[in-house]
Write an enzyme that holds these catalytic residues in place. Structure first.
Site, short mmCIF file in Angstrom:
data_model
loop_
_atom_site.label_atom_id
_atom_site.label_comp_id
_atom_site.label_asym_id
_atom_site.label_seq_id
_atom_site.Cartn_x
_atom_site.Cartn_y
_atom_site.Cartn_z
CG PHE A 43 34.10 32.96 53.16
CD1 PHE A 43 34.27 33.91 52.16
CD2 PHE A 43 33.82 31.66 52.78
CE1 PHE A 43 34.14 33.58 50.82
CE2 PHE A 43 33.69 31.31 51.45
CZ PHE A 43 33.85 32.28 50.46
CG ASP A 74 41.29 31.92 57.96
OD1 ASP A 74 41.32 30.69 58.11
OD2 ASP A 74 41.17 32.47 56.84
CB THR A 104 38.41 26.28 55.48
OG1 THR A 104 38.76 27.62 55.13
CG2 THR A 104 37.44 26.32 56.65
N GLY A 136 44.99 20.11 67.07
CA GLY A 136 46.19 20.44 67.85
C GLY A 136 45.81 21.16 69.14
CE1 TYR A 189 31.20 21.93 52.91
CE2 TYR A 189 30.03 20.05 51.98
CZ TYR A 189 30.16 21.01 52.98
OH TYR A 189 29.28 21.02 54.02
CE LYS A 191 32.67 20.39 56.03
NZ LYS A 191 32.58 20.93 57.39
CB THR A 243 20.50 21.60 58.56
OG1 THR A 243 20.83 20.25 58.85
CG2 THR A 243 19.80 22.21 59.77
CG HIS A 267 24.04 35.02 53.46
ND1 HIS A 267 23.51 35.67 52.36
CD2 HIS A 267 24.93 35.89 54.00
CE1 HIS A 267 24.07 36.85 52.24
NE2 HIS A 267 24.94 37.01 53.22
P1 NAD Z 1 27.59 28.81 57.09
O1 NAD Z 1 28.30 29.13 55.83
O2 NAD Z 1 26.43 29.63 57.48
O3 NAD Z 1 28.61 28.82 58.32
C1 NAD Z 1 29.98 28.55 58.22
C2 NAD Z 1 30.73 29.56 59.06
O4 NAD Z 1 32.14 29.29 59.00
C3 NAD Z 1 30.54 30.99 58.56
O5 NAD Z 1 30.23 31.83 59.64
C4 NAD Z 1 31.87 31.35 57.94
O6 NAD Z 1 32.16 32.72 57.96
C5 NAD Z 1 32.82 30.52 58.80
N1 NAD Z 1 34.11 30.23 58.17
C6 NAD Z 1 34.34 29.78 56.91
N2 NAD Z 1 35.66 29.62 56.71
C7 NAD Z 1 36.28 29.97 57.88
C8 NAD Z 1 37.63 30.01 58.30
N3 NAD Z 1 38.62 29.66 57.47
N4 NAD Z 1 37.90 30.43 59.55
C9 NAD Z 1 36.91 30.80 60.40
N5 NAD Z 1 35.60 30.77 60.05
C10 NAD Z 1 35.30 30.36 58.81
O7 NAD Z 1 27.19 27.27 57.00
P2 NAD Z 1 26.38 26.34 58.02
O8 NAD Z 1 25.23 25.79 57.29
O9 NAD Z 1 26.16 27.03 59.31
O10 NAD Z 1 27.42 25.15 58.21
C11 NAD Z 1 28.19 24.99 59.39
C12 NAD Z 1 28.99 23.70 59.31
O11 NAD Z 1 28.12 22.58 59.17
C13 NAD Z 1 29.95 23.67 58.10
O12 NAD Z 1 31.15 23.05 58.51
C14 NAD Z 1 29.22 22.80 57.11
O13 NAD Z 1 30.12 22.13 56.25
C15 NAD Z 1 28.47 21.83 58.02
N6 NAD Z 1 27.28 21.30 57.33
C16 NAD Z 1 26.15 22.08 57.18
C17 NAD Z 1 25.06 21.55 56.50
C18 NAD Z 1 23.78 22.33 56.32
O14 NAD Z 1 22.86 21.84 55.68
N7 NAD Z 1 23.61 23.51 56.89
C19 NAD Z 1 25.12 20.25 55.97
C20 NAD Z 1 26.26 19.52 56.12
C21 NAD Z 1 27.35 20.04 56.82
#
Ligand code: NAD
Ligand code: UDP
Length: 319
Positions: free
Chosen positions: A40, A62, A96, A106, A149, A153, A179, A185
């Site tokens: 996604f 997914d 999600t 699970g 979101y 969470k 972070t 992206h």
């Molecule tokens: P990101 O969007 O780059 O990565 C999320 C990944 O999850 C993507 O590769 C996306 O394709 C995949 N994804 C989304 N829905 C999915 C589904 N239903 N099934 C399988 N894959 C799915 O974001 P990120 O920054 O790498 O974040 C990773 C995790 O860390 C997330 O859970 C995010 O909430 C958490 N997080 C990130 C930050 C940050 O600042 N980067 C801050 C707080 C929390």
């Protein structure tokens, strides 16, 4: 590493920004990694360099659907993280977080795996306690545009702790603060990627509101180190635990830094502040320091330098 020490590790959301860096670290440490993603917001190119590695397997899946595999550890990162993306299909975002957590918990229950949840500073909402400590319950709107979101969470955290209490499972809950780094992206709408891309293209830098809201920015390598330390901590360490860089900057300061570091001629333009946009955010990382012996090591400028170099390459590739 001997075969005994090598673990089978599932990373959900593994083709995303943080997930791909985590896969790199786990493969480098000699583990077998199953990377699961529905693409996604993640991209195959983020993990393309790992595809020839015998210990690495990439699967399109997914997490809102069940998954049957045999693993020793699960890092549950699947979920779009950028407000633009998680608000694109808010119902799917909640699914999600919630169905994804139920399915992965699970799986952990059946296999006996330790499971880590990538939670977020957004569980604190627009905080009235500053800096945020883990025992603060937060100030979250349950029905606003960010709620899919934030509440997704929060519900996932509830599920983790209920599975832990009810089924005695090994859980780790990590609250990640903003972070940034290479492999974000370029069009994901988050502030660091937006500002750098705008500066490199000579476009105006879009400040939402007056730019006085604050965030604390952690470089990806520091974050992944904290994540792995939490997974490897003793079973009684469940979290929640904040992982982030306490260095706090206003969004305007970030814009000025990016302009200075890229040498861009971009002007600042002001756009309306999105609804429920938190005014300040800074982690209290006392727990991470004491329990994990972790603290960030990369200052903002050093991290921005590497991130700007990454985006510069993307822009040149596209030219
Ligand atoms: P990101 O969007 O780059 O990565 C999320 C990944 O999850 C993507 O590769 C996306 O394709 C995949 N994804 C989304 N829905 C999915 C589904 N239903 N099934 C399988 N894959 C799915 O974001 P990120 O920054 O790498 O974040 C990773 C995790 O860390 C997330 O859970 C995010 O909430 C958490 N997080 C990130 C930050 C940050 O600042 N980067 C801050 C707080 C929390
Ligand atoms: N922001 C901004 N201009 C942009 C993108 C974001 O001023 O082009 C602001 C946004 O309103 C927020 C902060 O930067 O106050 C961080 O936004 P981001 O989407 O990166 O993450 P958040 O911490 O809000 O989830």
């Amino acid at each position: 590493m001997s075969r005994l020490e090598s673990k089978r590790i599932l990373v959900t959301g593994g083709a995303g920004f943080l997930g791909s860096h985590l896969c790199d670290r786990l493969i480098a440490a000699g583990h077998e990694v199953l990377c699961v993603d529905n693409y996604f917001t993640g991209r195959r190119r983020n993990v393309a360099h790992l595809l020839d590695n015998a210990g690495f397997e990439l699967m399109r899946h997914d997490v809102t659907f069940p998954l049957y595999v045999e693993v020793d550890e699960i890092y549950n990162l699947a979920c779009p993280a950028s407000p633009v993306h998680y608000q694109h299909d808010p119902v799917q975002t909640t699914k999600t977080s919630v169905h994804g957590a139920i399915n992965m918990l699970g799986l952990a229950k059946r296999t006996g795996a330790t499971i880590l949840q990538a939670s977020t500073s957004e569980v604190y909402g627009d905080p009235t306690v500053h800096p945020q400590t883990e025992d603060y319950w937060g100030n979250v709107n349950p029905i606003g545009p960010r709620s899919c979101y934030d509440e997704g969470k929060r519900c996932a955290e509830t599920l983790f702790f209920d599975y832990h209490r009810q089924h005695n499972m090994k859980i780790k809950v990590m609250r990640i603060f903003n972070t940034y780094g290479p492999r974000m992206h370029p069009a994901d709408g988050r502030v660091v990627s937006n500002f750098i891309m705008q500066a490199l293209r000579g476009e105006p830098i879009t400040l939402y509101g007056d730019g006085s809201q604050t965030r604390s920015f952690c470089y990806v390598d520091d974050l992944i180190e904290g994540m792995i330390r939490l997974m490897e901590s003793p079973d009684e360490v469940t979290g929640p635990i904040n992982i982030g860089n306490p260095g706090e900057f206003s969004i305007r300061e970030l814009a000025e830094k990016v302009i200075e570091m890229t040498g861009a001629k971009s002007e600042l333009v002001f756009r309306p502040l999105p609804e429920n946009d938190p005014m300040q955010r800074q982690p209290d990382i006392t727990r991470a320091r004491e329990i994990l012996g972790w603290e960030p090591t990369v200052p903002l400028e050093a991290g921005l330098e590497k991130t700007i170099a990454y985006f510069r390459e993307l822009v040149e590739e596209a030219a």
